[in-house]
Design a protein around this motif. Structure first.
Motif, PDB file in Angstrom:
ATOM      1  N   PHE A  78      50.455  15.649  55.100  1.00  0.00           N
ATOM      2  CA  PHE A  78      50.067  16.577  54.043  1.00  0.00           C
ATOM      3  C   PHE A  78      49.755  15.848  52.737  1.00  0.00           C
ATOM      4  CE2 PHE A  78      52.875  19.101  56.885  1.00  0.00           C
ATOM      5  CZ  PHE A  78      51.901  19.996  57.341  1.00  0.00           C
ATOM      6  N   ASN A  79      49.178  14.677  52.862  1.00  0.00           N
ATOM      7  CA  ASN A  79      48.885  13.853  51.692  1.00  0.00           C
ATOM      8  C   ASN A  79      47.960  14.546  50.695  1.00  0.00           C
ATOM      9  OD1 ASN A  79      48.786  11.297  50.170  1.00  0.00           O
ATOM     10  ND2 ASN A  79      46.662  11.227  50.879  1.00  0.00           N
ATOM     11  N   GLN A  80      47.050  15.380  51.185  1.00  0.00           N
ATOM     12  CA  GLN A  80      46.078  16.019  50.306  1.00  0.00           C
ATOM     13  C   GLN A  80      46.643  17.199  49.518  1.00  0.00           C
ATOM     14  OE1 GLN A  80      43.020  14.756  49.638  1.00  0.00           O
ATOM     15  NE2 GLN A  80      43.798  13.072  50.904  1.00  0.00           N
ATOM     16  N   GLU A  81      47.890  17.622  49.804  1.00  0.00           N
ATOM     17  CA  GLU A  81      48.429  18.758  49.072  1.00  0.00           C
ATOM     18  C   GLU A  81      48.615  18.446  47.579  1.00  0.00           C
ATOM     19  OE1 GLU A  81      52.146  19.927  50.748  1.00  0.00           O
ATOM     20  OE2 GLU A  81      53.251  18.184  50.024  1.00  0.00           O
ATOM     21  N   LYS A  82      48.644  17.158  47.243  1.00  0.00           N
ATOM     22  CA  LYS A  82      48.769  16.789  45.834  1.00  0.00           C
ATOM     23  C   LYS A  82      47.538  17.215  45.039  1.00  0.00           C
ATOM     24  CE  LYS A  82      47.066  12.115  46.832  1.00  0.00           C
ATOM     25  NZ  LYS A  82      47.428  10.690  46.946  1.00  0.00           N
ATOM     26  N   ASN A  83      46.440  17.492  45.743  1.00  0.00           N
ATOM     27  CA  ASN A  83      45.212  17.913  45.067  1.00  0.00           C
ATOM     28  C   ASN A  83      45.084  19.428  44.944  1.00  0.00           C
ATOM     29  OD1 ASN A  83      44.297  15.189  44.899  1.00  0.00           O
ATOM     30  ND2 ASN A  83      43.579  15.308  47.018  1.00  0.00           N
ATOM     31  N   SER A  84      45.973  20.169  45.609  1.00  0.00           N
ATOM     32  CA  SER A  84      45.816  21.623  45.612  1.00  0.00           C
ATOM     33  C   SER A  84      47.098  22.405  45.352  1.00  0.00           C
ATOM     34  CB  SER A  84      45.247  22.082  46.961  1.00  0.00           C
ATOM     35  OG  SER A  84      46.122  21.720  48.021  1.00  0.00           O
ATOM     36  N   VAL A  85      48.260  21.750  45.445  1.00  0.00           N
ATOM     37  CA  VAL A  85      49.537  22.461  45.354  1.00  0.00           C
ATOM     38  C   VAL A  85      50.261  22.102  44.053  1.00  0.00           C
ATOM     39  CG1 VAL A  85      51.817  22.772  46.385  1.00  0.00           C
ATOM     40  CG2 VAL A  85      49.797  22.585  47.856  1.00  0.00           C
ATOM     41  N   GLU A  86      50.684  23.151  43.350  1.00  0.00           N
ATOM     42  CA  GLU A  86      51.534  22.993  42.163  1.00  0.00           C
ATOM     43  C   GLU A  86      52.898  23.588  42.489  1.00  0.00           C
ATOM     44  OE1 GLU A  86      52.016  24.786  37.616  1.00  0.00           O
ATOM     45  OE2 GLU A  86      50.151  25.097  38.738  1.00  0.00           O
ATOM     46  N   ILE A  87      53.956  22.821  42.284  1.00  0.00           N
ATOM     47  CA  ILE A  87      55.303  23.296  42.571  1.00  0.00           C
ATOM     48  C   ILE A  87      55.798  24.136  41.390  1.00  0.00           C
ATOM     49  CG2 ILE A  87      57.643  22.671  43.246  1.00  0.00           C
ATOM     50  CD1 ILE A  87      55.435  21.817  45.213  1.00  0.00           C
ATOM     51  N   ILE A  88      56.025  25.417  41.638  1.00  0.00           N
ATOM     52  CA  ILE A  88      56.494  26.330  40.598  1.00  0.00           C
ATOM     53  C   ILE A  88      58.016  26.330  40.525  1.00  0.00           C
ATOM     54  CG2 ILE A  88      56.480  28.713  39.758  1.00  0.00           C
ATOM     55  CD1 ILE A  88      53.753  27.354  39.719  1.00  0.00           C
ATOM     56  N   SER A  89      58.670  26.373  41.683  1.00  0.00           N
ATOM     57  CA  SER A  89      60.129  26.431  41.722  1.00  0.00           C
ATOM     58  C   SER A  89      60.630  25.847  43.029  1.00  0.00           C
ATOM     59  CB  SER A  89      60.612  27.881  41.580  1.00  0.00           C
ATOM     60  OG  SER A  89      62.027  27.961  41.660  1.00  0.00           O
ATOM     61  N   SER A  90      61.737  25.114  42.959  1.00  0.00           N
ATOM     62  CA  SER A  90      62.393  24.578  44.143  1.00  0.00           C
ATOM     63  C   SER A  90      63.769  25.219  44.256  1.00  0.00           C
ATOM     64  CB  SER A  90      62.529  23.056  44.041  1.00  0.00           C
ATOM     65  OG  SER A  90      63.227  22.531  45.147  1.00  0.00           O
ATOM     66  N   GLU A  91      64.124  25.673  45.465  1.00  0.00           N
ATOM     67  CA  GLU A  91      65.386  26.379  45.692  1.00  0.00           C
ATOM     68  C   GLU A  91      65.489  27.590  44.758  1.00  0.00           C
ATOM     69  OE1 GLU A  91      67.941  25.295  48.234  1.00  0.00           O
ATOM     70  OE2 GLU A  91      65.900  24.674  48.733  1.00  0.00           O
ATOM     71  N   PHE A  92      64.512  28.474  44.866  1.00  0.00           N
ATOM     72  CA  PHE A  92      64.445  29.667  44.028  1.00  0.00           C
ATOM     73  C   PHE A  92      65.485  30.690  44.490  1.00  0.00           C
ATOM     74  CE2 PHE A  92      62.747  33.987  43.384  1.00  0.00           C
ATOM     75  CZ  PHE A  92      62.625  33.995  42.001  1.00  0.00           C
ATOM     76  N   LYS A  93      66.406  31.049  43.604  1.00  0.00           N
ATOM     77  CA  LYS A  93      67.467  32.000  43.931  1.00  0.00           C
ATOM     78  C   LYS A  93      67.071  33.389  43.440  1.00  0.00           C
ATOM     79  CE  LYS A  93      71.187  28.554  43.571  1.00  0.00           C
ATOM     80  NZ  LYS A  93      70.312  27.408  43.304  1.00  0.00           N
ATOM     81  N   TYR A  94      67.305  34.380  44.274  1.00  0.00           N
ATOM     82  CA  TYR A  94      67.033  35.755  43.861  1.00  0.00           C
ATOM     83  C   TYR A  94      68.272  36.622  44.091  1.00  0.00           C
ATOM     84  CZ  TYR A  94      66.298  36.837  48.841  1.00  0.00           C
ATOM     85  OH  TYR A  94      66.452  36.979  50.189  1.00  0.00           O
ATOM     86  N   MET A  95      68.373  37.687  43.318  1.00  0.00           N
ATOM     87  CA  MET A  95      69.434  38.671  43.463  1.00  0.00           C
ATOM     88  C   MET A  95      68.877  40.012  43.009  1.00  0.00           C
ATOM     89  SD  MET A  95      73.295  38.778  41.839  1.00  0.00           S
ATOM     90  CE  MET A  95      73.781  37.299  42.725  1.00  0.00           C
ATOM     91  N   ASN A  96      68.628  40.884  43.951  1.00  0.00           N
ATOM     92  CA  ASN A  96      68.029  42.180  43.655  1.00  0.00           C
ATOM     93  C   ASN A  96      68.992  43.305  44.025  1.00  0.00           C
ATOM     94  OD1 ASN A  96      65.549  41.133  42.749  1.00  0.00           O
ATOM     95  ND2 ASN A  96      64.789  40.939  44.837  1.00  0.00           N
TER      96      ASN A  96
END
Length: 279
Positions: A78-96
């Motif tokens: 997945f080397n090319q993902e650096k050209n298309s992917v922006e990391i918004i959040s890692s280990e995103f926790k939710y509580m609804n």
């Protein structure tokens, strides 16, 4: 389980990798002068030691060396993902918080007046080609396409996506779907002992669900919660005989059930380690 240890460490390695990318970008080093790959590789032995602890494992092809090889193959694939992917959040926790409708209070009487929270942790939230996606990492030693099918319309993936959508859409941000990020590792046994050549594969499977899908997921989840609450109130916990054999092997708790004891206190649990589940 050996497979579970491998999966947990794989998650930790990818978490370290993508967290570094989120904080520093795809090619920059962090304040300590380390790249994302270096940070991930340093996490591997630390996490492996943590997950191993004082437990005993049946050692096989799922080793630290195999995981390191798989990780290098992963970032190469997945080397090319650096050209298309922006990391918004890692280990995103939710509580609804969940509020029952009048109809749901009739359908699920044991939940009436109870506080209900849907909680969880999503491996990644990314923006790719301008669209927001949730990502969930999975590992397997089974045939990739079979595993892919098991996650389609699964309660876990639908629940993850529904809760992430609820969190983000409060901010006016649309979440398109959930990407199942599959990693396969397997190796055949040799007659002379040991294992042969490893099979390392990756597959990303995008999933999207409708409002009708989410409605059915909610009702299904509430039905399960209602059954659990009923068991707590009545003290009656019927066995689920549909899961005594899964993934081509018996349930590991079968020896407990086959003792046919009414109370857990009367059951011989010497072969098991008791731990409180961390939720």
């Amino acid at each position: 389980a050996t497979a579970l240890r491998y999966g947990k460490v794989w998650h930790k390695v990818l978490e370290a990798y993508y967290t570094h990318v989120k904080n520093n970008g795809w090619s920059k080093k962090d304040a300590l002068g380390k790249t994302a790959i270096e940070v991930a590789m340093e996490m591997l032995p630390l996490s492996w030691e943590e997950e191993t602890g004082d437990l005993e494992f049946a050692e096989d092809y799922r080793t630290t060396e195999a995981l390191a090889e798989s990780f290098i193959n992963y970032i190469t694939t997945f080397n090319q993902e650096k050209n298309s992917v922006e990391i918004i959040s890692s280990e995103f926790k939710y509580m609804n918080e969940v509020f029952l409708s009048a109809e749901e209070e009739v359908l699920f009487p044991y939940l009436k007046g109870k506080g209900i929270l849907f909680t969880g942790i999503i491996d990644l939230i990314v923006k790719e080609f301008g669209h927001i996606w949730a990502w969930e990492h999975k590992t397997t030693g089974m045939w990739m396409q079979k595993v892919q099918d098991t996650f389609r319309r699964s309660a876990q993936t639908q629940g993850y996506l529904k809760n992430v959508k609820d969190q983000y859409e409060k901010k006016g941000i649309l979440v398109e779907g959930i990407m199942i990020n599959l990693h396969h590792l397997s190796a055949g046994k040799l007659k002379a002992g040991g294992y042969g050549k490893k099979k390392i594969e990756f597959l990303r499977d995008p999933q999207m669900y409708s409002d009708a899908d989410f409605r059915e997921w909610r009702l299904s989840s509430l039905a399960i919660l209602n059954d659990i609450q009923r068991a707590e109130v009545t003290g009656f916990y019927p066995m689920n005989l549909s899961n005594c054999h899964a993934y081509n092997k018996p349930c590991p708790f079968t020896p407990l059930c086959e003792q046919n004891k009414v109370n857990l206190e009367d059951t011989n649990t010497e072969a098991f380690i008791k731990r409180e589940r961390d939720v």
